[in-house]
Design an enzyme around this catalytic site. Structure first.
Site, PDB file in Angstrom:
ATOM      1  N   HIS A 161       0.835  -1.217   0.000  1.00  0.00           N
ATOM      2  CA  HIS A 161       0.000   0.000   0.000  1.00  0.00           C
ATOM      3  C   HIS A 161       0.868   1.265   0.000  1.00  0.00           C
ATOM      4  CE1 HIS A 161      -3.901   1.989   1.683  1.00  0.00           C
ATOM      5  NE2 HIS A 161      -3.196   2.851   0.965  1.00  0.00           N
ATOM      6  N   HIS A 200       1.671   5.179  -2.289  1.00  0.00           N
ATOM      7  CA  HIS A 200       1.216   6.164  -3.289  1.00  0.00           C
ATOM      8  C   HIS A 200       2.462   6.885  -3.817  1.00  0.00           C
ATOM      9  CE1 HIS A 200      -3.056   5.999  -1.814  1.00  0.00           C
ATOM     10  NE2 HIS A 200      -2.449   5.681  -0.677  1.00  0.00           N
ATOM     11  N   ARG A 256       2.753   8.577  -6.609  1.00  0.00           N
ATOM     12  CA  ARG A 256       2.377   9.869  -7.209  1.00  0.00           C
ATOM     13  C   ARG A 256       2.614  10.037  -8.706  1.00  0.00           C
ATOM     14  NH1 ARG A 256      -0.918  10.606  -3.220  1.00  0.00           N
ATOM     15  NH2 ARG A 256      -0.038  11.397  -1.293  1.00  0.00           N
ATOM     16  N   ASN A 266      -4.805   6.305  -7.213  1.00  0.00           N
ATOM     17  CA  ASN A 266      -5.370   7.666  -7.134  1.00  0.00           C
ATOM     18  C   ASN A 266      -4.387   8.686  -7.701  1.00  0.00           C
ATOM     19  OD1 ASN A 266      -3.713   7.138  -4.878  1.00  0.00           O
ATOM     20  ND2 ASN A 266      -4.743   8.633  -3.588  1.00  0.00           N
ATOM     21  N   HIS A 321     -10.751   0.952   0.987  1.00  0.00           N
ATOM     22  CA  HIS A 321     -10.605   2.075   1.927  1.00  0.00           C
ATOM     23  C   HIS A 321     -11.990   2.284   2.527  1.00  0.00           C
ATOM     24  CE1 HIS A 321      -8.935   6.231   2.987  1.00  0.00           C
ATOM     25  NE2 HIS A 321     -10.173   6.234   3.420  1.00  0.00           N
ATOM     26  N   HIS A 369      -5.796  -0.258   5.843  1.00  0.00           N
ATOM     27  CA  HIS A 369      -5.507   0.533   7.050  1.00  0.00           C
ATOM     28  C   HIS A 369      -6.578   0.481   8.136  1.00  0.00           C
ATOM     29  CE1 HIS A 369      -7.624   3.085   4.258  1.00  0.00           C
ATOM     30  NE2 HIS A 369      -6.545   3.538   3.665  1.00  0.00           N
ATOM     31  N   ASP A 425       1.152   2.810   3.777  1.00  0.00           N
ATOM     32  CA  ASP A 425       0.267   3.828   3.205  1.00  0.00           C
ATOM     33  C   ASP A 425       1.107   5.091   2.938  1.00  0.00           C
ATOM     34  OD1 ASP A 425      -1.856   5.143   2.167  1.00  0.00           O
ATOM     35  OD2 ASP A 425      -3.028   5.221   4.013  1.00  0.00           O
ATOM     36  N   HIS A 433       3.350  14.214   0.627  1.00  0.00           N
ATOM     37  CA  HIS A 433       2.952  15.541   0.140  1.00  0.00           C
ATOM     38  C   HIS A 433       4.089  16.474   0.541  1.00  0.00           C
ATOM     39  CE1 HIS A 433      -1.259  14.363  -0.570  1.00  0.00           C
ATOM     40  NE2 HIS A 433      -1.198  13.714   0.573  1.00  0.00           N
TER      41      HIS A 433
HETATM   42  O1  DOR Z   1      -4.181   9.990   4.061  1.00  0.00           O
HETATM   43  C1  DOR Z   1      -4.313   9.479   2.956  1.00  0.00           C
HETATM   44  N1  DOR Z   1      -3.558   9.880   1.917  1.00  0.00           N
HETATM   45  N2  DOR Z   1      -5.226   8.517   2.780  1.00  0.00           N
HETATM   46  C2  DOR Z   1      -5.560   8.065   1.558  1.00  0.00           C
HETATM   47  O2  DOR Z   1      -6.462   7.269   1.444  1.00  0.00           O
HETATM   48  C3  DOR Z   1      -4.878   8.587   0.359  1.00  0.00           C
HETATM   49  C4  DOR Z   1      -3.560   9.136   0.699  1.00  0.00           C
HETATM   50  C5  DOR Z   1      -2.959   9.962  -0.419  1.00  0.00           C
HETATM   51  O3  DOR Z   1      -2.940   9.475  -1.553  1.00  0.00           O
HETATM   52  O4  DOR Z   1      -2.513  11.070  -0.159  1.00  0.00           O
HETATM   53 ZN    ZN Z   2      -3.552   4.819   0.862  1.00  0.00          ZN
END
Ligand code: DOR
Ligand code: ZN
Length: 432
Positions: A60, A62, A64, A94, A175, A229, A300, A304
């Site tokens: 899990h 991300h 980007r 995503n 989720h 999660h 997870d 950012h």
């Molecule tokens: O806190 C989160 N950030 N939860 C998510 O489900 C997505 C993730 C993100 O992609 O920033």
């Molecule tokens: Zn996630």
């Protein structure tokens, strides 16, 4: 050619520890034995006083790409993984655009080609009206379903039955947060601006309602459901009582190590979805992990930039990075006696491979892929003192002293992290 020998290490599996050498050749483990004879064509790493574990599989993350490259990209994200002893990552859909069609999934694999230092697989997103795409997505490592909106603003409330009915072989990672309840509570708490309100808005009942629906549908259709999660005692209780179906679940490190207390120092930096919970929830998660109710541990990893994260509540995005701290946090817990080393390997290496059908990964046995992590259980390091590989360049654990660190990461038989440095060997391969 390309022989690598890990000598004198202690191998850890869910079944226990044993001292043995590991010989890798052409990306595979070819021999696990006591006292393998060294020959001139071997590169030898002395692992005396160290532990050899299967490379960690984080199902899990991300990373980007495409669309969020200012936060992270395939190169920096995979380097962060290797620095954390993670050798395979499964990346969420995503993105911008959302990976919700086979053409976009293929384009994402094309984009990643030759850029990763670790192995990888990509999810496809369920949108509620893309069943035909899900059916054709052979290269997807799983289907991701957001029941509540998070980064990317995808929330599926209609068409759930079809998705649960389809995912009987391919894992459906859910989720689970109830969108209607979250929207109602956003209105209710609209005049509170303290970041801690995030945990009130997305409360434990929101998680419970969604998990209840997901479990009901999984039972109805025999879905291969994986609950993402888990964060609350209520979800753990639901899962303990659930019988039937093929249901597994994961916990993210931030819910094991942080609670709502962290808002006072870190504010929106520790805003994530699902949000931080209370101490009782954290305790329930640890119990569930030790009892086997929770199957896997994930990051997870949701980077950012710091400037985005420091915006006021409601403007700051949700998510924290985690790839560089997952293993050190868990090994520190092993050192503290909070879980066994064996359980650690089971939940971070063996079970993720089993659940996601990653053939020949997650174990140190002849014929398996040479994805291995070398661990020094007495090594102390302060998180962040050597900087970060992740492009976002921060961590919610910055300044924490952790004991037990990966010292080398081997992917497909190649050393990609050792001696504190990540080597730019882009040897990662798609796992599907
Ligand atoms: O806190 C989160 N950030 N939860 C998510 O489900 C997505 C993730 C993100 O992609 O920033
Ligand atoms: Zn996630």
């Amino acid at each position: 050619m390309n022989k690598l020998l890990l000598r004198n290490g202690t191998i850890v599996s869910s079944q226990g520890k044993k001292k043995a050498d590991v010989l890798c050749e052409n990306g595979k483990i070819v021999k696990v034995d006591e006292d393998i004879t060294v020959t001139d064509d071997m590169t030898v790493i002395d692992c005396e006083d160290q532990f050899v574990i299967p490379g960690v599989i984080d199902t899990h993350v991300h990373l980007r790409e495409p669309g969020g490259e200012a936060k992270e990209d395939f190169i920096t994200g995979s380097k962060a993984a290797s620095r954390g002893g993670v050798t395979t990552i499964l990346d969420m859909p995503n993105n911008t655009p959302v990976t919700d069609r086979v053409s976009r999934l293929d384009a994402k694999y094309d984009l990643a080609d030759g850029k990763m230092v670790v192995n990888y697989g990509f999810y496809i997103a369920a949108t509620g009206d893309n069943l035909e795409e899900l059916k054709k997505a052979d290269r997807a490592c799983g289907v991701k379903l957001f029941m509540g909106k998070s980064t990317g603003d995808i929330a599926v409330t209609d068409g759930l039955d079809e998705v649960f009915e389809f995912c009987v072989d391919k894992p459906l990672v859910v989720h689970a947060e109830d969108e209607a309840r979250i929207e109602a509570r956003k209105r209710e708490f609209a005049n509170i601006n303290d970041p801690s309100v995030h945990s009130l808005i997305r409360d434990d009942e929101s998680a419970y309602l969604a998990v209840k629906t997901a479990l009901h549908l999984a039972k109805k259709y025999g879905t291969k459901l994986h609950i993402a999660h888990m964060s609350t005692a209520k979800e753990v209780d639901s899962l303990r009582k659930f019988h039937g179906g093929n249901v597994t679940s994961e916990v993210a490190t931030h819910h094991l190590f942080l609670t709502t207390d962290a808002y006072s120092d870190l504010g929106t930096l520790v805003q994530m979805n699902p949000p931080l919970r209370e101490v009782g929830d954290k305790d329930a998660l640890w119990d569930a992990l030790n009892d086997g109710i929770i199957d896997t541990i994930v990051t997870d990893h949701a980077p950012h930039t710091l400037s985005e994260k420091k915006r006021p509540y409601r403007e700051a995005p949700s998510g924290v990075p985690g790839l560089e701290t997952l293993l050190p946090l868990m090994l520190t817990s092993v050192n503290h006696g909070d879980l066994s080393f064996e359980k650690c390997v089971e939940t971070m290496c063996e079970k993720p491979a089993e659940i996601f059908g990653l053939a020949k990964k997650g174990r140190i046995e002849e014929g398996y892929d040479a994805d291995l992590t070398l661990v020094d259980m007495s090594r102390e390091e302060i998180v962040g003192e050597k900087g970060y590989q992740s492009k976002c360049g921060w961590s919610p654990y910055d300044g924490w002293k952790l004991i037990g660190w990966p010292v080398a990461t081997i992917v497909n038989g190649e050393v990609v992290f050792r001696g504190g440095a990540v080597h730019e060997k882009f040897v990662g391969k798609p796992v599907f």
